[in-house]
Write a protein that holds these residues in place. Structure first.
Motif, PDB file in Angstrom:
ATOM      1  N   LEU A  36      -4.126   7.103  -1.360  1.00 40.97           N
ATOM      2  CA  LEU A  36      -3.656   5.866  -0.731  1.00 40.97           C
ATOM      3  C   LEU A  36      -4.026   4.752  -1.703  1.00 40.97           C
ATOM      4  O   LEU A  36      -5.206   4.459  -1.924  1.00 40.97           O
ATOM      5  CB  LEU A  36      -4.354   5.655   0.616  1.00 40.97           C
ATOM      6  N   LEU A  37      -2.995   4.160  -2.311  1.00 44.65           N
ATOM      7  CA  LEU A  37      -3.181   3.143  -3.345  1.00 44.65           C
ATOM      8  C   LEU A  37      -3.034   1.756  -2.712  1.00 44.65           C
ATOM      9  O   LEU A  37      -2.040   1.496  -2.025  1.00 44.65           O
ATOM     10  CB  LEU A  37      -2.100   3.368  -4.413  1.00 44.65           C
ATOM     11  N   ARG A  38      -4.001   0.868  -2.947  1.00 50.11           N
ATOM     12  CA  ARG A  38      -3.890  -0.503  -2.424  1.00 50.11           C
ATOM     13  C   ARG A  38      -2.831  -1.279  -3.207  1.00 50.11           C
ATOM     14  O   ARG A  38      -2.898  -1.369  -4.446  1.00 50.11           O
ATOM     15  CB  ARG A  38      -5.215  -1.245  -2.568  1.00 50.11           C
ATOM     16  N   GLY A  39      -1.910  -1.914  -2.467  1.00 53.94           N
ATOM     17  CA  GLY A  39      -0.799  -2.619  -3.082  1.00 53.94           C
ATOM     18  C   GLY A  39      -1.211  -3.702  -4.062  1.00 53.94           C
ATOM     19  O   GLY A  39      -0.549  -3.930  -5.073  1.00 53.94           O
ATOM     20  N   GLY A  40      -2.319  -4.360  -3.789  1.00 49.99           N
ATOM     21  CA  GLY A  40      -2.748  -5.468  -4.636  1.00 49.99           C
ATOM     22  C   GLY A  40      -3.048  -5.094  -6.075  1.00 49.99           C
ATOM     23  O   GLY A  40      -3.139  -5.963  -6.940  1.00 49.99           O
ATOM     24  N   ASN A  41      -3.192  -3.789  -6.363  1.00 51.34           N
ATOM     25  CA  ASN A  41      -3.472  -3.338  -7.729  1.00 51.34           C
ATOM     26  C   ASN A  41      -2.223  -3.053  -8.552  1.00 51.34           C
ATOM     27  O   ASN A  41      -2.308  -2.757  -9.739  1.00 51.34           O
ATOM     28  CB  ASN A  41      -4.295  -2.031  -7.675  1.00 51.34           C
ATOM     29  N   ASN A  50       0.879  -1.168   0.000  1.00 52.11           N
ATOM     30  CA  ASN A  50       0.000   0.000   0.000  1.00 52.11           C
ATOM     31  C   ASN A  50       0.914   1.214   0.000  1.00 52.11           C
ATOM     32  O   ASN A  50       1.901   1.249   0.749  1.00 52.11           O
ATOM     33  CB  ASN A  50      -0.883   0.038   1.253  1.00 52.11           C
ATOM     34  N   ILE A  51       0.628   2.204  -0.858  1.00 47.75           N
ATOM     35  CA  ILE A  51       1.522   3.353  -1.024  1.00 47.75           C
ATOM     36  C   ILE A  51       0.706   4.643  -1.004  1.00 47.75           C
ATOM     37  O   ILE A  51      -0.343   4.725  -1.638  1.00 47.75           O
ATOM     38  CB  ILE A  51       2.298   3.259  -2.360  1.00 47.75           C
ATOM     39  N   VAL A  52       1.202   5.647  -0.268  1.00 49.00           N
ATOM     40  CA  VAL A  52       0.602   6.980  -0.327  1.00 49.00           C
ATOM     41  C   VAL A  52       1.436   7.850  -1.255  1.00 49.00           C
ATOM     42  O   VAL A  52       2.664   7.905  -1.129  1.00 49.00           O
ATOM     43  CB  VAL A  52       0.518   7.635   1.066  1.00 49.00           C
ATOM     44  N   LEU A  53       0.766   8.485  -2.216  1.00 46.80           N
ATOM     45  CA  LEU A  53       1.419   9.396  -3.162  1.00 46.80           C
ATOM     46  C   LEU A  53       0.864  10.800  -2.975  1.00 46.80           C
ATOM     47  O   LEU A  53      -0.355  10.973  -2.858  1.00 46.80           O
ATOM     48  CB  LEU A  53       1.160   8.963  -4.609  1.00 46.80           C
ATOM     49  N   ASP A  54       1.751  11.798  -2.964  1.00 42.39           N
ATOM     50  CA  ASP A  54       1.320  13.203  -2.989  1.00 42.39           C
ATOM     51  C   ASP A  54       1.342  13.704  -4.420  1.00 42.39           C
ATOM     52  O   ASP A  54       2.157  13.245  -5.228  1.00 42.39           O
ATOM     53  CB  ASP A  54       2.281  14.058  -2.146  1.00 42.39           C
ATOM     54  N   ASN A  55       0.446  14.651  -4.726  1.00 45.07           N
ATOM     55  CA  ASN A  55       0.385  15.225  -6.074  1.00 45.07           C
ATOM     56  C   ASN A  55       0.317  14.141  -7.143  1.00 45.07           C
ATOM     57  O   ASN A  55       0.988  14.206  -8.169  1.00 45.07           O
ATOM     58  CB  ASN A  55       1.600  16.120  -6.345  1.00 45.07           C
TER      59      ASN A  55
END
Lengths: 73, 73, 73, 73, 73, 73, 73
Positions: free
Chosen positions: D61-66, D39-44
């Motif tokens: 907040l992107l789910r890692g499984g994707n 799982n990764i949080v990206l800004d901008n």
């Protein structure tokens, strides 16, 4: 005592079963081994189409995750 | 003693197998290693189409989750 | 001693591999790291189409769950 | 010492990455956090199409499984 | 201290978020609860299409496994 | 104290809910039981299409893995 | 005491149920066994299409992962 689903596989050892896969394929053969993941070894396995022989597969180790249902025949 | 499904893979070490994948692809090669996830290493692996050679793949480590069945040939 | 599938990845550190993904894409690059989920870091990764370069991807961390097979080249 | 795949994410904190999703979408942004599920949080964060900006997504907040792969840019 | 991805959800309690699902649907609403599976409860949830309101869903408990990303708005 | 997502299901016992499935189907009924996998038993369950009754299903045990969201109605 | 979802299966032992699969198929039969994975054994199982008999399947062991819902009939 209450039956458990895997009792069906245990009784199927040495017997013919029909296995329908999630992808719609039917496979028939004699069960020689299985495990808790429903991985199953079939001897003289045959792929069927509309109930007719499509291909002889010989001995196969089928991954349980592909199975829709198993039926003694 | 009762056979277990992975006994088939153990006996297949050093032998040719045909592996059908969930996506319908057939791969043939010599088993050199496997693990409990059914990850399998094949030497001289070949991709088949309609039973004929489509591509030589060399040595491959195949992820077990892609496998439909494994068959000694 | 019996080889294990991940030995292939261990020997591939610092070497070129071809990775075929479940979606059919081929990716080539130099392995610099991997883990038990088959997550793999490739340097100078390239996306291939029909064996030809389609896009340069640079360094990538590839999720293991997308992999069909890994092959040393 | 041997690198591990998640070291790439650790070094990417505060840096731009390109993330290709399993559905083919490309997302670009600055990593501010990640966990063992990828799982990764990206800004901008920005959604790209053919390398061009399609939509600004802000912080996600992107789910890692994707995820197919993560690449520092 | 290093941020963790779920900190984003924690800060989103009582706030509006946009959630994109794996199937492409966008859902907007106010977060009132979440858990480690990323199951999320939204109040006044709305289904969007092309950024416009498609349907009012009221309060929903969304299963985390369907989520592509969550974004504070 | 912070709400948790399953509190919504707990409050829904004996109440009508609308459940949207991953395959797009809407099912409405009265919750009589649920578990941590989000398996849910509904009484007087009805399948809806475009908000209209398509089929009466009676009492059903719905597997949680099929659920997109649950909404009290 | 609060009901649990699997109580429905327990009461269904020896009774007819209708099972709708994820692939849309309806199967009807008498439950003789089940386990915590929702693997279910049905006697005199029948495949239905539009509510009509399509095929007699006999005794089947159905993998739980394929199930959308189970309904006593």
């Amino acid at each position: 005592m209450q039956e458990r689903p895997f009792d069906l596989l245990n009784k199927a050892i040495g017997q013919q079963v029909l296995i329908r896969l999630k992808n719609g394929t039917d496979i028939r053969g004699k069960v020689t081994a299985f495990d808790i993941h429903m991985n199953i070894v079939l001897d003289n396995a045959e792929e069927l189409e509309g109930g007719n022989l499509k291909a002889k597969l010989g001995t196969i180790l089928l991954r349980g995750g592909n199975i829709l249902f198993v039926s003694p025949v």
